[in-house]
Design an enzyme around this catalytic site. Sequence first.
Site, PDB file in Angstrom:
ATOM      1  N   HIS A 307       0.858  -1.189   0.000  1.00 29.24           N
ATOM      2  CA  HIS A 307       0.000   0.000   0.000  1.00 29.24           C
ATOM      3  C   HIS A 307       0.889   1.233   0.000  1.00 29.24           C
ATOM      4  O   HIS A 307       1.950   1.249   0.611  1.00 29.24           O
ATOM      5  CB  HIS A 307      -0.895   0.018   1.245  1.00 29.24           C
ATOM      6  N   ASP A 364      -7.990  -5.112  -0.342  1.00 29.97           N
ATOM      7  CA  ASP A 364      -8.441  -5.979  -1.441  1.00 29.97           C
ATOM      8  C   ASP A 364      -8.093  -7.441  -1.234  1.00 29.97           C
ATOM      9  O   ASP A 364      -8.536  -8.299  -2.000  1.00 29.97           O
ATOM     10  CB  ASP A 364      -7.818  -5.493  -2.759  1.00 29.97           C
TER      11      ASP A 364
HETATM   12  C1  SDX Z   1      -6.115   0.191  -3.098  1.00 27.15           C
HETATM   13  O1  SDX Z   1      -4.302   4.634  -2.011  1.00 27.15           O
HETATM   14  C2  SDX Z   1      -5.286   4.021  -1.437  1.00 27.15           C
HETATM   15  O2  SDX Z   1      -5.727   4.378  -0.386  1.00 27.15           O
HETATM   16  C3  SDX Z   1      -5.839   2.835  -2.232  1.00 27.15           C
HETATM   17  C4  SDX Z   1      -6.888   2.006  -1.529  1.00 27.15           C
HETATM   18  C5  SDX Z   1      -8.155   2.791  -1.272  1.00 27.15           C
HETATM   19  O3  SDX Z   1      -8.869   2.447  -0.334  1.00 27.15           O
HETATM   20  O4  SDX Z   1      -8.472   3.686  -2.111  1.00 27.15           O
HETATM   21  O5  SDX Z   1      -6.373   1.536  -0.283  1.00 27.15           O
HETATM   22  C6  SDX Z   1      -7.266   0.809  -2.389  1.00 27.15           C
HETATM   23  O6  SDX Z   1      -5.825   0.562  -4.203  1.00 27.15           O
HETATM   24  C7  SDX Z   1      -5.313  -0.854  -2.382  1.00 27.15           C
HETATM   25  C8  SDX Z   1      -4.079  -1.341  -3.236  1.00 27.15           C
HETATM   26  C9  SDX Z   1      -4.590  -2.425  -4.206  1.00 27.15           C
HETATM   27  N1  SDX Z   1      -3.507  -2.812  -5.134  1.00 27.15           N
HETATM   28  C10 SDX Z   1      -2.878  -3.966  -5.020  1.00 27.15           C
HETATM   29  O7  SDX Z   1      -3.067  -4.781  -4.129  1.00 27.15           O
HETATM   30  C11 SDX Z   1      -1.861  -4.222  -6.146  1.00 27.15           C
HETATM   31  C12 SDX Z   1      -0.575  -4.807  -5.572  1.00 27.15           C
HETATM   32  N2  SDX Z   1       0.121  -3.766  -4.799  1.00 27.15           N
HETATM   33  C13 SDX Z   1       1.015  -2.929  -5.476  1.00 27.15           C
HETATM   34  O8  SDX Z   1       1.093  -2.905  -6.835  1.00 27.15           O
HETATM   35  C14 SDX Z   1       1.570  -1.745  -4.697  1.00 27.15           C
HETATM   36  O9  SDX Z   1       1.831  -2.181  -3.427  1.00 27.15           O
HETATM   37  C15 SDX Z   1       0.711  -0.496  -4.658  1.00 27.15           C
HETATM   38  C16 SDX Z   1       0.312  -0.067  -6.008  1.00 27.15           C
HETATM   39  C17 SDX Z   1      -0.496  -0.731  -3.818  1.00 27.15           C
HETATM   40  C18 SDX Z   1       1.550   0.608  -3.995  1.00 27.15           C
HETATM   41  O10 SDX Z   1       2.595   0.867  -4.859  1.00 27.15           O
HETATM   42  P1  SDX Z   1       3.705   1.960  -4.487  1.00 27.15           P
HETATM   43  O11 SDX Z   1       3.369   2.684  -3.239  1.00 27.15           O
HETATM   44  O12 SDX Z   1       3.958   2.770  -5.727  1.00 27.15           O
HETATM   45  O13 SDX Z   1       4.942   1.074  -4.145  1.00 27.15           O
HETATM   46  P2  SDX Z   1       5.953   0.466  -5.193  1.00 27.15           P
HETATM   47  O14 SDX Z   1       5.200  -0.130  -6.358  1.00 27.15           O
HETATM   48  O15 SDX Z   1       6.989   1.498  -5.483  1.00 27.15           O
HETATM   49  O16 SDX Z   1       6.565  -0.732  -4.345  1.00 27.15           O
HETATM   50  C19 SDX Z   1       7.629  -0.505  -3.401  1.00 27.15           C
HETATM   51  C20 SDX Z   1       8.447  -1.808  -3.429  1.00 27.15           C
HETATM   52  C21 SDX Z   1       8.907  -2.195  -4.835  1.00 27.15           C
HETATM   53  O17 SDX Z   1      10.045  -3.001  -4.684  1.00 27.15           O
HETATM   54  P3  SDX Z   1      11.517  -2.312  -4.905  1.00 27.15           P
HETATM   55  O18 SDX Z   1      11.469  -1.630  -6.284  1.00 27.15           O
HETATM   56  O19 SDX Z   1      11.668  -1.317  -3.770  1.00 27.15           O
HETATM   57  O20 SDX Z   1      12.500  -3.443  -4.856  1.00 27.15           O
HETATM   58  O21 SDX Z   1       7.609  -2.905  -2.977  1.00 27.15           O
HETATM   59  C22 SDX Z   1       7.445  -3.837  -4.064  1.00 27.15           C
HETATM   60  C23 SDX Z   1       7.807  -3.109  -5.334  1.00 27.15           C
HETATM   61  O22 SDX Z   1       8.285  -4.031  -6.315  1.00 27.15           O
HETATM   62  N3  SDX Z   1       6.036  -4.228  -4.042  1.00 27.15           N
HETATM   63  C24 SDX Z   1       5.584  -5.467  -4.241  1.00 27.15           C
HETATM   64  C25 SDX Z   1       4.196  -5.378  -4.098  1.00 27.15           C
HETATM   65  N4  SDX Z   1       3.837  -4.126  -3.833  1.00 27.15           N
HETATM   66  C26 SDX Z   1       4.993  -3.408  -3.808  1.00 27.15           C
HETATM   67  N5  SDX Z   1       6.244  -6.626  -4.518  1.00 27.15           N
HETATM   68  C27 SDX Z   1       5.447  -7.726  -4.665  1.00 27.15           C
HETATM   69  N6  SDX Z   1       4.094  -7.724  -4.531  1.00 27.15           N
HETATM   70  C28 SDX Z   1       3.445  -6.583  -4.261  1.00 27.15           C
HETATM   71  N7  SDX Z   1       2.114  -6.577  -4.113  1.00 27.15           N
END
Ligand code: SDX
Length: 428
Positions: A307, A364
């Site tokens: 998140h 989710d």
């Molecule tokens: C919602 O914003 C809100 O409030 C949203 C929400 C709401 O109520 O409106 O809460 C609802 O959208 C919840 C999120 C639903 N999405 C997912 O579950 C999709 C999977 N999660 C991600 O794609 C990610 O965690 C996000 C999109 C939610 C957040 O992305 P960020 O903040 O841009 O973080 P990032 O992608 O830069 O990740 C940071 C690190 C990275 O690794 P490094 O590059 O540092 O090595 O964490 C890793 C990412 O690769 N990472 C994951 C991961 N999520 C982040 N690795 C594996 N699996 C994951 N799910």
Amino acid sequence: MSNTAQIILEGKTYEMPVFEGTEGEKAIDIGKLRDQSSYITLDSGYKNTGATKSAITFLDGELGILSYRGYPIEQLAEKSTFLEVAYLLIFGELPTTEQFATFKTNITRRTLVNEDMRKIFDGFPVNAHPMGVLGALSSALAVFYPSQIDPNKDKAETELHIVRLLAKLPTIAAWAYKNSQGHPLNYPKNKLGYCENFLNMMFAMPTEEYDIDPDIVDALDKLLILHADHEQNCSTSTVRLAGSSQVSLYSAISAGISSLWGPLHGGANQEVIEMLEEIIADGGNVEKYVAKAKDKNDSFRLMGFGHRVYKNFDPRAKIIKVSCDKVLKKLGINDPALEVAKKLEEAALTDPYFIERKLYPNVDFYSGIIYRALGIPTNMFTVMFALGRLPGWIAQWKEMREENQPIGRPRQIYTGYTKRDYKDIGTR
Ligand code: SDX
């Protein structure tokens, strides 16, 4: 604490005011930075940038705290109802008994959708994703109810459009589903409550009545409360930005619905179930998928994990996980997806990759398992998220317009070609 921040640029010191919110959050107000220094700030994805002050929802990502208008989400999920929470978010206070009765009656009496909108449904292919239908028809509401309203001046008209949206979106959502099934559409019934009405429109058939199960109604009402608002998330920021041009509320909400559909945002609940089904089909090898999620060369992500703000447990995920067990037990459902989800959570939360990145289950991760237990089809999961988030989008739009915020127009830093002369190759 000094109430200014100093920024030193090219030997010159600029003082920017510091703002502190009611929960102790602090911000540097850079409103005058460019005028004074010609510099702007850059922050891709707005990870460190506040777009607005807001009095609607507070969340503390480090502590896993979420509250609507000061009321903790745990209390609202346990004791309130979705319509009462909608009123709280939109109007700022819990309603009196009389206010709630009026609000509920006004919504009940506007659940019908203009018959001309049915013709729009007929234009969609049968396999149209319900989120695409919902976005298109919510935008169409702007045509059926043209409105150039100023919420500060046109209070009664503004409330009418808010009630119309809360009343009609569930009908449109249920119709999108029935249309995709080739089933006859069901009409809302005024004798039913908000969630009952939606479930009846979704599942009643001309051949048999839909038996409304109070446990299913309670679980759905709680899920809608948990999704109702979440400060400046992607889709809410979309609603605010679109709404800042003073386009109609319906159009701003339609923009939010489109943004929510993305797999990284509200679309994740459908992706989670599809991921769990893939793991089950692959023999339930949870370790394999945790390894895939960590592999930089593998595009696979653990959907429902991570998140932007929560660097601790998403409090909504905690509540939904408990509710999952209760609902499935009450309904006598043994869904292997729940067991795989719990194993996945356990494996991930003990893995350094997830611990270092503070990746926890988000809202989710478990919600799709409950929706499935309630009989909601997978491609309707994000529609359920939209129905829950609707009052939050409305509240945020209303706050932005009532504060007469300016049209949103971010700046940029240009990195393309510098001036060069055109070479005419005679295309005219
Ligand atoms: C919602 O914003 C809100 O409030 C949203 C929400 C709401 O109520 O409106 O809460 C609802 O959208 C919840 C999120 C639903 N999405 C997912 O579950 C999709 C999977 N999660 C991600 O794609 C990610 O965690 C996000 C999109 C939610 C957040 O992305 P960020 O903040 O841009 O973080 P990032 O992608 O830069 O990740 C940071 C690190 C990275 O690794 P490094 O590059 O540092 O090595 O964490 C890793 C990412 O690769 N990472 C994951 C991961 N999520 C982040 N690795 C594996 N699996 C994951 N799910």
